[in-house]
Design an enzyme around this catalytic site. Sequence first.
Site, PDB file in Angstrom:
ATOM      1  N   ASP A 178       1.192  -0.715   5.948  1.00 56.50           N
ATOM      2  CA  ASP A 178      -0.265  -0.636   5.834  1.00 56.50           C
ATOM      3  C   ASP A 178      -0.863  -2.003   5.499  1.00 56.50           C
ATOM      4  OD1 ASP A 178      -2.702   0.713   5.744  1.00 56.50           O
ATOM      5  OD2 ASP A 178      -1.887   2.372   4.578  1.00 56.50           O
ATOM      6  N   TRP A 212      -5.175  -1.296  11.058  1.00 55.87           N
ATOM      7  CA  TRP A 212      -6.423  -0.631  11.488  1.00 55.87           C
ATOM      8  C   TRP A 212      -7.130  -1.408  12.606  1.00 55.87           C
ATOM      9  CZ3 TRP A 212      -7.468  -2.195   5.984  1.00 55.87           C
ATOM     10  CH2 TRP A 212      -6.618  -1.519   5.099  1.00 55.87           C
ATOM     11  N   GLY A 213      -6.393  -2.261  13.332  1.00 51.80           N
ATOM     12  CA  GLY A 213      -6.992  -3.025  14.428  1.00 51.80           C
ATOM     13  C   GLY A 213      -7.777  -4.237  13.964  1.00 51.80           C
ATOM     14  N   ASP A 233      -9.002   4.939   9.754  1.00 51.91           N
ATOM     15  CA  ASP A 233      -8.338   6.238   9.625  1.00 51.91           C
ATOM     16  C   ASP A 233      -9.074   7.352  10.365  1.00 51.91           C
ATOM     17  OD1 ASP A 233      -6.663   4.848   8.008  1.00 51.91           O
ATOM     18  OD2 ASP A 233      -6.982   6.083   6.216  1.00 51.91           O
TER      19      ASP A 233
HETATM   20  C1  GLA Z   1      -4.446   3.805   4.819  1.00 49.62           C
HETATM   21  C2  GLA Z   1      -3.780   4.190   6.149  1.00 49.62           C
HETATM   22  C3  GLA Z   1      -3.582   5.694   6.187  1.00 49.62           C
HETATM   23  C4  GLA Z   1      -2.731   6.142   4.999  1.00 49.62           C
HETATM   24  C5  GLA Z   1      -3.351   5.674   3.694  1.00 49.62           C
HETATM   25  C6  GLA Z   1      -2.423   5.879   2.514  1.00 49.62           C
HETATM   26  O1  GLA Z   1      -5.740   4.307   4.753  1.00 49.62           O
HETATM   27  O2  GLA Z   1      -4.541   3.768   7.238  1.00 49.62           O
HETATM   28  O3  GLA Z   1      -2.990   6.074   7.422  1.00 49.62           O
HETATM   29  O4  GLA Z   1      -1.437   5.614   5.147  1.00 49.62           O
HETATM   30  O5  GLA Z   1      -3.682   4.282   3.746  1.00 49.62           O
HETATM   31  O6  GLA Z   1      -2.976   5.429   1.307  1.00 49.62           O
END
Ligand code: GLA
Length: 711
Positions: A178, A212-213, A233
């Site tokens: 992440d 997240w791009g 997300d």
């Molecule tokens: C981020 C990621 C999610 C998830 C959460 C966990 O938001 O993008 O997919 O893994 O963290 O805290």
Amino acid sequence: MAPNSRKNRRAAVGLATTLALVGSGLAATAVVAGISLATATPAAALQNSLARTPQMGFNNWNSTHCRPDFNEAMVKGMADLFVSQGLKKAGYTYINLDDCWALPRRDGNGDLVADPERFPSGIRALADYVHSKGLKFGIYSSAGTRTCDRNGFPGGLGYEQQDANLWASWGVDYLKYDNCNSQGVDARTRYQAMGDALRATGRPILYSICDWGRSTPWAWARDVGNSWRTTGDISDNWQSMISIAHRNQALAAHAGPHAWNDPDMLEVGNGGMTDTEYRTHFSLWAQMAAPLLIGTDLRTATPATYEILKNTDVIAVDQDPLGRQGTVVSDSGGLVVMSKPLADGSRSITLTNETDTPRTISTTAAAAGIGGARSYTVKDLWSKQVTTSRGAVSATVPSHGTAMFRVTPASPTALPTGVFDLGDLAWTDADNGSGPVERDHSNGRRAPGDGRPLTVNGVVFRKGLGVRANSSISYHLGGTCRSLTVDVGVDDEVAQGRVRFRIYRDRTLVADSGVRTAAQPALRLTADMTSGRKLRIVATSPRGGKRTGHGDWGNPRLACGAGPASGTHALSDLPWTSASNGWGPVERDRSNGETKTGDGAALTVDGTVYPKGLGVNAPSTVTYYLGGTCTGLTTDVGIDDEVGDKGSAVFRVHADGRTIADSGLRTGRDGPVRLTAPLDGAYELTLQVTDGGDGTFHDHADWGDPRLTCT
Ligand code: GLA
């Protein structure tokens, strides 16, 4: 350069984000500005041989977030259900933990510690359990000092090798990494560090990048990880799901085997959408060749949820060996048609109704890219109904619904124009001495995917076919192909072995390696395929070779179709076969405006204006199909005046993977330089721009007046 030559420069453009240094995926060469040179390109660096098709499995996050019901019983329950409910058989393989599996602090040795309340038996025991079911096990961390949950569990920044070693010792097969608490370190550096650490463990670990791009990972992560999140997300509602689909649809050009756009995990079954909407979600994810990670608690899932997740026809579209992400054919008034090329020459077509009322949506086989056949078999992948059509594909689709069809031409059509990896195409027949023919892997022993990276005398081939003598594989060509080149040899997984490789065009033998031994390096074969309707590649061994005849067809590249007409062409007037760019699209006859097509200005390098050319931003590659009939390319290159004295880049021209011209470092202070590149009948031309070693900030790079001569 005259000091005042800059005075008419357009205002410098500020870029929104800093990007990290991006290395060339192709061979570095001696830097000789303006001079043609030809050096062999070594095989592209192989990260791992995982995720040949998009990964499939389970991840708890969308179901549980950080709640206490994320625990050992739940995870074991998912593994049990994967087997008992047929999900494993349908292709789901990975059982993955998300955030909150660890304690908030590392132990005295700096090691991560599993939360003993959630996972009383520990992670190694859990991984063992998952493995005992014939499944694979995944874990989560963040490329920062803490993970993303507000409780902030320890992240991997600065602990990359220690954490990777610990996970490998537990038997971890997959890492989701992440992007929280990054401490301002650029994404490429952070994700590369963990990728290197995973590789150094020696254990194959699928690497899922989750920034997240934000850093446009599709432009740099192909050689770093196996997939990269393209958006923020997902939430369990229609608006979230469909807006993520829109953003991910635009990135189709960047996806391919071992490297996938990831529009986030599935919400199917979580209750915030109707089953119609969940069918759209699942259809679109498959059509976009997305990772399929179930995100619902299967212990309480409805029959309708299972029916969606186990639709083997839709899964086959996602997992198709050609490995192409579907693209949007038309999009008007909330009615969206997508087409995805499949390895057997058919297409998957989706018709999505994003409006609030039922609508009829129509397209044609021709619009989807497979026109020209007299008739088509059309299979509805949800109702399973099969019909025939002369080319029209149409359905009345409920609000927020998707109709999905596999459309197959009645008689096999010729391969389209372009250069193909033979290992991505569907064969019409395959015999193999032992176990299945493997794509992008050596033969292994018995099970599909049990081989290793294709390796001959230490040289790794990222693409190709791994066979065991005696083996014969046939392909339908249809008469439009021209040439096949391939590197053949005995795979390093056997110390001894003798294999002879032969290529037939219809019944004619067109290439023969003679007997190759395990001690020899790979041999390049070039076979003339002109007008051939059928291709057959044969590997034999003097004594049958079942035990030792592990043969590799390394990087088999099949070129089909005619190239540009004879004469000289402005390159920007020709269609490219693929293009990727650091910021915004590659521009024709304009500089790089960073966002939308046509938003740049006139291509200008040190006051010289180029009416024709390409405006790009590092890192960028643009590929053209030449058909074997072009002789040379000349072009000016330089940094566009719109960034003032800033920006730096290296321009390289490659033909069939060989570097044939290299500009050396060009900066915003330099004038244009001329490159001359001999093409000598190559099939594929690639224009590449990498950053100048200082990140891609301000790297507005111009190909000024590129001219291609063909005979
Ligand atoms: C981020 C990621 C999610 C998830 C959460 C966990 O938001 O993008 O997919 O893994 O963290 O805290």
